[in-house]
Write an enzyme that holds these catalytic residues in place. Structure first.
Site, short mmCIF file in Angstrom:
data_model
loop_
_atom_site.label_atom_id
_atom_site.label_comp_id
_atom_site.label_asym_id
_atom_site.label_seq_id
_atom_site.Cartn_x
_atom_site.Cartn_y
_atom_site.Cartn_z
N SER A 124 -2.80 -0.82 0.48
CA SER A 124 -2.86 0.48 -0.18
C SER A 124 -4.19 1.15 0.09
O SER A 124 -5.22 0.48 0.24
CB SER A 124 -2.70 0.24 -1.68
OG SER A 124 -3.07 1.38 -2.40
N TYR A 148 -4.65 -4.45 -9.87
CA TYR A 148 -3.65 -4.21 -8.82
C TYR A 148 -4.34 -4.01 -7.47
O TYR A 148 -4.00 -4.64 -6.46
CB TYR A 148 -2.78 -2.98 -9.15
CG TYR A 148 -2.01 -2.48 -7.95
CD1 TYR A 148 -0.90 -3.16 -7.49
CD2 TYR A 148 -2.41 -1.33 -7.26
CE1 TYR A 148 -0.20 -2.72 -6.37
CE2 TYR A 148 -1.73 -0.88 -6.16
CZ TYR A 148 -0.62 -1.58 -5.71
OH TYR A 148 0.05 -1.14 -4.60
N LYS A 152 -4.56 -6.32 -3.69
CA LYS A 152 -4.33 -5.85 -2.31
C LYS A 152 -5.53 -6.23 -1.43
O LYS A 152 -5.36 -6.71 -0.31
CB LYS A 152 -4.12 -4.33 -2.30
CG LYS A 152 -2.84 -3.89 -2.96
CD LYS A 152 -1.63 -4.42 -2.21
CE LYS A 152 -0.35 -4.22 -2.96
NZ LYS A 152 0.80 -4.91 -2.38
P1 NAD Z 1 9.07 -1.54 -5.62
O1 NAD Z 1 8.73 -2.08 -6.96
O2 NAD Z 1 10.14 -0.53 -5.52
O3 NAD Z 1 9.42 -2.74 -4.63
C1 NAD Z 1 8.85 -4.01 -4.74
C2 NAD Z 1 9.97 -5.03 -4.72
O4 NAD Z 1 9.41 -6.34 -4.81
C3 NAD Z 1 10.95 -4.88 -5.89
O5 NAD Z 1 12.27 -4.86 -5.40
C4 NAD Z 1 10.69 -6.11 -6.75
O6 NAD Z 1 11.87 -6.54 -7.39
C5 NAD Z 1 10.18 -7.11 -5.73
N1 NAD Z 1 9.28 -8.16 -6.23
C6 NAD Z 1 8.16 -8.04 -6.98
N2 NAD Z 1 7.60 -9.23 -7.19
C7 NAD Z 1 8.38 -10.14 -6.54
C8 NAD Z 1 8.32 -11.54 -6.36
N3 NAD Z 1 7.36 -12.28 -6.90
N4 NAD Z 1 9.27 -12.14 -5.62
C9 NAD Z 1 10.28 -11.42 -5.07
N5 NAD Z 1 10.38 -10.10 -5.20
C10 NAD Z 1 9.44 -9.47 -5.92
O7 NAD Z 1 7.71 -0.98 -4.99
P2 NAD Z 1 7.45 -0.18 -3.63
O8 NAD Z 1 6.91 1.15 -4.00
O9 NAD Z 1 8.60 -0.29 -2.73
O10 NAD Z 1 6.22 -1.00 -3.07
C11 NAD Z 1 6.36 -2.00 -2.06
C12 NAD Z 1 4.99 -2.59 -1.74
O11 NAD Z 1 4.13 -1.52 -1.30
C13 NAD Z 1 4.30 -3.22 -2.95
O12 NAD Z 1 3.61 -4.37 -2.50
C14 NAD Z 1 3.32 -2.16 -3.39
O13 NAD Z 1 2.22 -2.70 -4.05
C15 NAD Z 1 2.93 -1.52 -2.06
N6 NAD Z 1 2.42 -0.15 -2.18
C16 NAD Z 1 3.18 0.80 -2.82
C17 NAD Z 1 2.68 2.09 -2.98
C18 NAD Z 1 3.48 3.14 -3.70
O14 NAD Z 1 2.89 4.14 -4.10
N7 NAD Z 1 4.78 2.99 -3.88
C19 NAD Z 1 1.41 2.44 -2.47
C20 NAD Z 1 0.68 1.45 -1.80
C21 NAD Z 1 1.19 0.16 -1.66
N1 UFG Z 2 -0.68 13.17 -11.68
C1 UFG Z 2 -0.52 14.13 -12.66
N2 UFG Z 2 0.45 13.94 -13.60
C2 UFG Z 2 1.27 12.86 -13.62
C3 UFG Z 2 1.11 11.88 -12.60
C4 UFG Z 2 0.13 12.07 -11.67
O1 UFG Z 2 -1.25 15.12 -12.70
O2 UFG Z 2 2.12 12.75 -14.52
C5 UFG Z 2 -1.70 13.37 -10.63
C6 UFG Z 2 -2.76 12.29 -10.59
O3 UFG Z 2 -3.82 12.60 -11.47
C7 UFG Z 2 -3.16 12.32 -9.12
C8 UFG Z 2 -1.87 12.68 -8.39
O4 UFG Z 2 -1.04 13.29 -9.37
O5 UFG Z 2 -4.09 13.34 -8.89
C9 UFG Z 2 -1.13 11.47 -7.81
O6 UFG Z 2 -0.95 10.49 -8.81
P1 UFG Z 2 0.06 9.27 -8.65
O7 UFG Z 2 0.06 8.52 -9.94
O8 UFG Z 2 1.36 9.74 -8.13
O9 UFG Z 2 -0.60 8.40 -7.48
P2 UFG Z 2 -2.07 7.78 -7.35
O10 UFG Z 2 -2.76 8.50 -6.25
O11 UFG Z 2 -2.74 7.71 -8.65
O12 UFG Z 2 -1.75 6.28 -6.91
C10 UFG Z 2 -0.73 5.93 -5.97
C11 UFG Z 2 -0.10 4.60 -6.38
C12 UFG Z 2 -1.10 3.48 -6.26
C13 UFG Z 2 -1.67 3.45 -4.88
C14 UFG Z 2 -2.23 4.80 -4.48
C15 UFG Z 2 -2.58 4.75 -3.04
O13 UFG Z 2 0.37 4.67 -7.73
O14 UFG Z 2 -0.45 2.25 -6.48
O15 UFG Z 2 -1.25 5.83 -4.69
O16 UFG Z 2 -3.04 5.95 -2.58
F1 UFG Z 2 -2.65 2.53 -4.81
#
Ligand code: NAD
Ligand code: UFG
Length: 332
Positions: A124, A148, A152
């Site tokens: 991330s 969290y 990572k």
């Molecule tokens: P998500 O929650 O939709 O998908 C994660 C999946 O992993 C889920 O299906 C969950 O059931 C499964 N899971 C969690 N723990 C597990 C375990 N111990 N064993 C088996 N399965 C497990 O989330 P996502 O948004 O698809 O994120 C996928 C990956 O990308 C995650 O590692 C997350 O941290 C990373 N990531 C996501 C974002 C974002 O904004 N969505 C940003 C940066 C990194």
């Molecule tokens: N925001 C609002 N109102 C809301 C939600 C978000 O104003 O209800 C704003 C936040 O303050 C921020 C922007 O929208 O400025 C984006 O916020 P998000 O919560 O959608 O995303 P973040 O950037 O905070 O974080 C996300 C994931 C993290 C990841 C990161 C990586 O949640 O897990 O992106 O860039 F690490």
């Protein structure tokens, strides 16, 4: 290739499974369904014609995982499985370290033992912490503000160390910026349980009338309109980045930012969503959310130069596809 996708029924995982299948790869999914549903497998079948092999297994259960490695001659692993709610990680740090770090250790141990050469990891942009923008892969990692983010950074270090001493074990660390949007079919996307933490799912639920009003967290940042700026990337572009990352993995350690290279503000998202979908998104300005950075985006050049990958979809596409999915979504 035959590829193990952990977390493959989740948001980013399911879109990546679709792209992998469409690129001709065979996919095996492991997920414990803690944050996804088995019905996603049928949606993947509707889109691609293929229902991937699925194991309901927790990746922190090494004994349960090992038979999967014995049963399939994997060429690579893409490790998405993880918990991702920043606020929850502050409340339950040990649960986050246990789940996210242990799963990475066990999967890399098994990959090395069963001679699986390629390992792609979901990292991330949060690992960059608070430093100059745009974020570039060569920057040092700074401490993040929550457990969290630390899981990572730790997982990245563990994988780098493992790749340094194990010949043939190659890792690709993909640092995602802000994934949003959904598959154009409207069949798969992100619909978090309860009240969403992230901006786009919240905006979608306000537009749908399930939530009353969006709270914009601060309009006094040093940004063009005062609201937070992020690099939003369409989940299908992100998924395609994984296909290229695993296909082209060559070096022991490769690190790529997956973002568009452009920052967009909260109010720009609201306005784009309203225009793209002809809906209203009422909002109010509230205090800043603790822990939020004002503005960051990716330097996305390396992924283009080395992988030939570039995000193609626009903010308009992201808003349109998020809404298409949300409108169709039924809690099954
Ligand atoms: P998500 O929650 O939709 O998908 C994660 C999946 O992993 C889920 O299906 C969950 O059931 C499964 N899971 C969690 N723990 C597990 C375990 N111990 N064993 C088996 N399965 C497990 O989330 P996502 O948004 O698809 O994120 C996928 C990956 O990308 C995650 O590692 C997350 O941290 C990373 N990531 C996501 C974002 C974002 O904004 N969505 C940003 C940066 C990194
Ligand atoms: N925001 C609002 N109102 C809301 C939600 C978000 O104003 O209800 C704003 C936040 O303050 C921020 C922007 O929208 O400025 C984006 O916020 P998000 O919560 O959608 O995303 P973040 O950037 O905070 O974080 C996300 C994931 C993290 C990841 C990161 C990586 O949640 O897990 O992106 O860039 F690490």
């Amino acid at each position: 290739m035959i590829i193990l996708v952990t977390g493959g029924t989740g948001y980013i995982g399911s879109h990546t499974v679709v792209e992998l299948i469409q690129a001709g790869h065979e996919v095996v999914i492991v997920d414990n369904l803690v944050n996804s549903k088995k019905s996603v497998l049928d949606k993947i079948k509707t889109i691609t014609g293929i229902k991937p092999t699925f194991y309901e297994i927790d990746c922190t259960d090494k004994e349960a995982l090992e038979p999967v490695f014995k049963a399939h001659p994997f060429d690579g692993v893409i490790h998405f499985a993880g918990l991702k709610a920043v606020g929850e990680s502050v409340q339950k740090p040990l649960m986050y370290y246990h789940n996210n770090v242990l799963s990475t250790i066990y999967l890399s141990e098994l990959a090395i033992k069963y001679k699986v050469d390629r390992f792609v990891f979901s990292s991330s942009a949060t690992v960059y912490g608070d430093q100059e923008v745009p974020f570039v892969e060569t920057m040092n990692l700074l401490p993040t503000t929550n457990p969290y983010g630390e899981t990572k950074a730790m997982s990245e270090r563990i994988l780098k160390d493992a790749a340094t001493v194990n010949q043939n074990f190659k890792v690709s660390l993909l640092r995602y910026f802000n994934p949003v949007g959904a598959h154009e079919s409207g069949l798969i996307g992100e619909s978090p349980n309860g009240i969403p933490n992230n901006l786009m799912p919240f905006v979608s639920k306000v537009a749908k009338g399930e939530l009353e009003i969006l709270s914009v967290f601060g309009n006094d940042y040093d940004t063009p309109d005062g609201t937070g700026v992020r690099d939003y990337i369409h989940v299908v572009d992100l998924a395609k980045g994984h296909v290229l990352a695993i296909e082209k993995l060559q070096d022991a350690i490769e690190i790529y930012n997956l973002g568009t290279g452009h920052g967009v503000s909260v109010l720009e998202i609201v306005s784009a969503f309203e225009k793209a979908n002809a809906v209203k998104v009422p909002y109010k300005i509230v205090d800043r959310r603790p822990g939020d950075l004002p503005a960051y985006w990716a330097d996305a050049n390396k992924a283009y130069e080395k992988l030939g990958w570039k995000a193609k979809k626009t903010i308009f596409d992201m808003c349109k596809d998020s809404w298409h999915f949300e409108k169709n979504y039924k809690d099954e």
